[in-house]
Every structure is written in structure tokens, then in C-alpha cells.
Design an enzyme around this catalytic site. Sequence first.
Site, PDB file in Angstrom:
ATOM      1  N   GLU A   1      -0.771  33.912  72.068  1.00 24.33           N
ATOM      2  CA  GLU A   1      -1.551  32.862  71.538  1.00 24.33           C
ATOM      3  C   GLU A   1      -2.930  33.402  71.039  1.00 24.33           C
ATOM      4  OE1 GLU A   1      -1.435  29.752  74.359  1.00 24.33           O
ATOM      5  OE2 GLU A   1      -3.387  28.974  74.111  1.00 24.33           O
TER       6      GLU A   1
ATOM      7  N   ASP B   1      -4.688  19.947  69.788  1.00 25.92           N
ATOM      8  CA  ASP B   1      -5.734  19.764  70.776  1.00 25.92           C
ATOM      9  C   ASP B   1      -6.191  18.433  70.639  1.00 25.92           C
ATOM     10  OD1 ASP B   1      -7.929  21.258  72.679  1.00 25.92           O
ATOM     11  OD2 ASP B   1      -8.568  19.530  71.682  1.00 25.92           O
TER      12      ASP B   1
END
Lengths: 447, 447
Positions: A278, A328
Site C-alpha cells: 500500500e 477515503d
Amino acid sequence: MSPTPARITAVDTHDIRFPTSRELDGSDAMNPDPDYSAAYVVLRTDAADGHEGHGFAFTIGRGNEVQVAAIDALRGHLLGRDLDALCADPATLNRDLIGDSQLRWLGPEKGVMHMAIGAVVNAVWDLAAKRAGLPLWRLLAEAEPEWLVGQIDFRYLTDALTPEEALALLRRGREGAGERTARLLERGYPAYTTSPGWLGYDDAKLTRLAARAVADGFTQIKLKVGADLDDDIRRCRVARAVIGPTVRMAVDANQRWDVDEAIRWTKALAAFDPYWIEEPTSPDDILGHAAIRRAVAPVKVATGEHVHNRIVFKQLLQAGALDVVQIDAARVGGVPENLAILLLAAKFGVPVCPHAGGVGLCELVQHLSMFDYVALTGTTEDRVIEYVDHLHDHFLDPVVIRQGHYTAPTAPGFSAALRPEALARYTYPGGEFWAADLDATKKGHAA
Amino acid sequence: MSPTPARITAVDTHDIRFPTSRELDGSDAMNPDPDYSAAYVVLRTDAADGHEGHGFAFTIGRGNEVQVAAIDALRGHLLGRDLDALCADPATLNRDLIGDSQLRWLGPEKGVMHMAIGAVVNAVWDLAAKRAGLPLWRLLAEAEPEWLVGQIDFRYLTDALTPEEALALLRRGREGAGERTARLLERGYPAYTTSPGWLGYDDAKLTRLAARAVADGFTQIKLKVGADLDDDIRRCRVARAVIGPTVRMAVDANQRWDVDEAIRWTKALAAFDPYWIEEPTSPDDILGHAAIRRAVAPVKVATGEHVHNRIVFKQLLQAGALDVVQIDAARVGGVPENLAILLLAAKFGVPVCPHAGGVGLCELVQHLSMFDYVALTGTTEDRVIEYVDHLHDHFLDPVVIRQGHYTAPTAPGFSAALRPEALARYTYPGGEFWAADLDATKKGHAA
């Protein structure tokens, strides 16, 4: 005579900071000492129902006052808005905010100003869901596809996704939605946990928390990496030994590397079968992620928590730069921009595994994934929402995790509201905690 | 006993706004009514020489107070810094600013927070140049290549440009620098003018200003396009008729289009032989620019004034997405990040034609192009600096244009200082102009 329409009468902002750096919760290779914070906004109205809209941008401490100032700069676009019209068509506000040419110069559509737009837009959706008496995921899942498409700004997207394609995806997504809603309410949505893997934790704490994660029913954990390769090899070995071969183990470099280094480092950890790497490099580096992905397969590449808008996500997908889209809830321009990103991911067939943690990011983003499951992609295969187990107690409608799954919220709204006690205690610098803390620091210096 | 070292003692910030929207100066398809503004910073010291460092972020009105708040958030990194150490190695400050993990979350390296870093970093380079008694372009051109390379942050660049490659480019660039300095001082650096082409001007004004541009010795003008195709065709025809076939005519869409629309619209203007199409779409859309460039050749593609950092410029070059790199002196992280971008452009062999105009952007960016000519690429072929003829009178060391060329500045520093009268008059909202204006508005409402 028609009654006076209800309007937005106040836009209250709050600088909220939690002293998380004292515990090393949230420490990673790029962020050694975050104080998890929120530039928090409350929309008040003169409607008889008394509902408020709550939203926030998440930051990690210093600069939260700049984020608050950016939300304050939007006040003029909000005050006096007709509430019925706004909630019936929040896109009217979006167009005014994104289209404010003077504010646009400060981005465009990125950084502090864009996160401020995200905070107030999310607050409006919170308010709209409360007024509809529905949790946000359900409002989205039950909305007419035509209306949802009308909420999305397709500017700069049409070479990859047209409104017509989006409409087709949403119409197909609605087939069987009722059954999936029932299943979601029964089982929840799969989660993974980052709690064992913060960089500041020693091996004993890592071991203990990783074992607990498996016992708690999680099928994926995540470890922070990127500060020291030998440490990372040791920590991956420790974690893999605890969780066994079948539980997935993601690793997260938090943008620490250049492209070549990302490839070397990830390959050095490949023996421990990481599920994804990530944020291997800058969130702006679309071509870099593509190069890394080609080199480290079968390890998957994931990014998105710092991707600043739909245009960058579009390109990450066009370039084949990632295997996992990490939306997000509080970085981009709120619900409608995240709808665009979910639709892009659906079109390209890439699973969405949201970033969460921070302050209230779990509370918000669960709604988006649940909508994605119920009324867009129809599946939770290879999809998990990040879960971090801190700061939830400060929320009025905190997430509930059962057997490694997020329980579907049933309270109306976007689960964004902090408890009044949290505002009183953690407002910076005047709240009870900070006033006492700053006072003690002063006395310490005087002694 | 050694004397107490001189230090930075104050970081003063000012919200400066010029009421340019009243004249439609600066109007384009995306920005119909800009009030050209500066979030302005002055570094003061206790050194006996009395020098100050001046810098600013350019904005177009609303939100300038957010930009000022972002500069204020950096104050703690500046106050008390040893001046000799800072000017000898400004990179120490850069690392602290870019590396502040809590502030980094607000970008990273983009938007309001990154422009704030650019403003204070540029102020430090202004101060360093004044203390060295040199105009900035000359300080850069005469600096040791090793030292210059040490000023640059290569993070996220090394897959395209390594420090060793940068050093080689700078060493080669220094050959013959003395002769080019002499030539620059004699002839200046070529400019082009945007003054005729603002969207708010009628055909008569366009005709008059285009004719004057040619008479004044400019060999390139620029027209704003993108609001209405028929208007654009008419305006391009008018302008081309005035300037004749050999003067270059660039067109600028200010991000107005999606990819397909950019291609169609640019082709529709191709009959008037536009030299470049500028900002055809989102500045974030690297792959989009590449697609447009492939489709509209031989019309060149230019972008950069809104490109937020070196990482995006790197990819624009890697993807073959542009023919012209348009740096902006006050958008990215100041002088060192622009050095990185100049080096990237040099490596890829793409000419740099800076964005300017606004408030003081001409004053700043001329230094960077002059350095590029004297000590990096060694040529002005196909290179021009944008010139817009407003607001220069407010600067202490304004640009001087002669025969379509920027005259090389000789005063020490970065030419960034506004006149004290400008601060007194245009500080928002308390300066003389705005106080009177707001007062008149109030009385108007009362009447």
C-alpha cells in the site's frame, strides 16, 4: 400563504485534536507522531426537526487550524440556503463550491481547500439522510439511479466514464438490492485490522494484537513497513508465524519509497506472502505505481487515501496502476466525488477497499462500501474496509465490529457526529485537555 | 567570544488584494472575475545589514486569508533560525518544511499548504541573494553545481532524474556561462504577451492591443479561449489578421475542457495556426494531456501553471504529454523545486516557457528562466516568458520590458518586494482602498 422555507442558519467550525502521539497509535514510516485531529463542521438550521449536518476533514495535528480556516471560507456559500432544495439536490451546492473560481485557484480540487469542500458536502449529506430518516448507505442504495448520476460531477472523467455508462452501472447494480440489504443487515461488511501493525509497537505487542485479530474473526491484517528493511523482515516473519498461511497480510509503506526502492523492498518481503503493498510511493505518481505493479506481481498494489480527486483515480485505473482502490471518505470532495470513484472502479473491475482509521473515517466510509455492495457491484469478494480500534468512543453512532465485520448502521445520517463531551475536552487549544496540558507545559518550563 | 549569530526574528504576513475584477483584466474561461491577490510574507532579522526576505503565494481573491493562515502555520519553523547557516544551505529549511509530517498530511506537496512553503522558501532565497549582493538569477548561475544539486529534493524523481545526472547537466550548463551572461545583460530574455487576449475584451480592444504588441517587438501573443467556440474562431481570425502569419499566436483554455472536447475544439482553431494550446484540460490529467497531444499535433501542448509539484511534471515528461513546460514561480515549493523541474525539462529536452502575470509572477520567474539560459540549457530558442502589463508599479524592482524582452534584473534579490504604499492601500480588509470600498458598499445598502 406558504410558510417561510427552512434555511441553513449557522456553520459552526471546531478545531479538534486528540493527543494520540503520546501512545504511538497511528505511527508509521512517514508519520511518526500524529495527533489525530478533525476540522469539524456543524450545519445548523431553523427547521422544526432540529437536525444538524455534521462533517469533518481529518488531519494529524499541526495545520488543523488552516483546515478550519478553509471551511470557514465556504460559509458564504452555505448560509441562507433553502433546506428542502438543498437536500433534494445537493449537487447545486457542489457546483457552487467546486465552481467558485477564486477558491478554485487554491487547488484546483486538491489539498486543504478541497478537503474543506469534502467536509461541508459530507455534512449536507448527513443532514439529508437524517431528514430522510435513513442511514446514508441506505439513502444512496435506494435513490433513483438517474438522481444519483445527477449528483456526480463528470468533468474531466468522460474519456473514461460517461453519465450514460454510470447510469447503466447503477441500474444493473439495483437488481437484487433488496436481498443484499437483508444479507448486509444480518452479516455486516468484511473488515480488516491495522491495529496490530503500527511501526511504534514492539514484537510482543505485534504478536499479541495479531493473535487477537485472528481470534476476533479478521481474515486480513496490515503491517506498517518502510523505515528499516531488516525490521520489516523480522516483523513480517513474526506476524506471518502468528496468523498462519491463510489470513491475508497487507503491508503499507505510507509513500516512503522512490519507484526502484519500492520494487526492491517489496520483493524482499515477498517471502512472507504480503497480500498488497500500500502507498509504495508518492500518491501523485500514477506512472510510478504502474511500474511498481508490473514489477511486484503477484503482490497487489493498493493506493488512494492521499489521492486528491477523481481525476487521479481515473488515471490510476486507465494506466493499470493498481489492484485495489482505497477511497477515503474525507480527502476528496465528499459523497458525490466518492460516488464517481466507486463508479470508475466498478467500470474497470477493480475492488474498493477503503482507507479508514484516523478520526471518524471508519464511521463515514462504511456507508460508501455498503452502498457499493448493495446497489453497485453487488459483491464483497476481495473487498474489506480498514478498521482501527481507537477514538470510536468519541462518536455518537460509533462503528460496531462483530466477527471481523462492520455492522450496518441503522441510525439516520452519516454517523459523523462527535459527542459534545469530546468537543468540550479536545477543542484546541481551549478545551479541557489542552488547556490543562498547555498549562502543565508552562509550569514545567517555569520550574 | 564569538558574536551572537544573526537570526530570523519575525515572520510578518499580509493579505493583499487588488480589485482587478472591476476591469476584467485577467478574465478567462475559468476565471471570469479574479481579484489578483498575494498572501505575502516578510522575514525580518536582527542582522546589522537590515535585509528582509520577501515572498508570496499568488491567489485570485477569496481564500487569500486561508493562504495567509497556511504561511502563519510555518512560523515555528522559521523563527530563531541562524541566518548564516540558513542562507548557506536553505535546503535545511526545505527538509524541515516538506518533512513536517503533520503538515504534510494536508497535501502532501500540493494546494494551499505547498504554496505556503513556496512563499517562505522563496523569501529565504530572496534574503540569501540580497545578502550575497546578487540578483537571484546570478546567484543561481554562479553557484557551484554540487551545491545546487544539494539544494534539490530528489524524492520521487530518481526513476527519471538522479542527482548524478543533474550534476552532469549543471556542469555542462556552466560551459560558456560568462558569454551568455554578457549577452543576457545586453539583449534580455524573450517575452510573449497575454495582454491583448483576455476573454473580457471586445474585438476592437483585441485588435488595438494585438497591433501594439507587434509594434512593441513581441514575436508571440496569447489569446484566452474555451468559453464559446464561435467567439474563439472569430477572435483567432481577428488576431491572426492583425499580427500576420509569422508572429506566434498561442491559445489558452484554462482547463475548460474534457479530453475529447479539447481535441475537437483545438482542431477547430487549427486553421489559424495556433502555436500551442495551453491547459486544454485538468492540470492533474497526465494521460489526458498525452492523448490530446497525440491528436492535435502539430499544435503544441503546454501546461504547468497549476501543476502542483515536480512529481506531476516528471510524469508529464515521461508520458510525452507536453511540448512546453510552464513553470510558475509561486505554485510549487519555491526555488529548489523549480530547479528540479528545470532539470527534468532539460533532461527530456523540452523547452520551458514560464507562466507569469498575476501579482509579481513576472518579477519572480524571470530569474529562473535567466538561470536556465545562462547556466543550464544555454539557449533561448523556442523559449519565452509570459508577460502581462499590470500591477508592476506596485513592486520596488518591477520588470522592465524592452523590444519584447525582459531586461535582466541587476538589483540584489528575487525582485519580490511590494512597495509599502501598496501594502497600506490594498491590505484586505483594512487597507485604504478596501476600507473605503466596504464602507461605500455599506452605505449603498443602507440607502
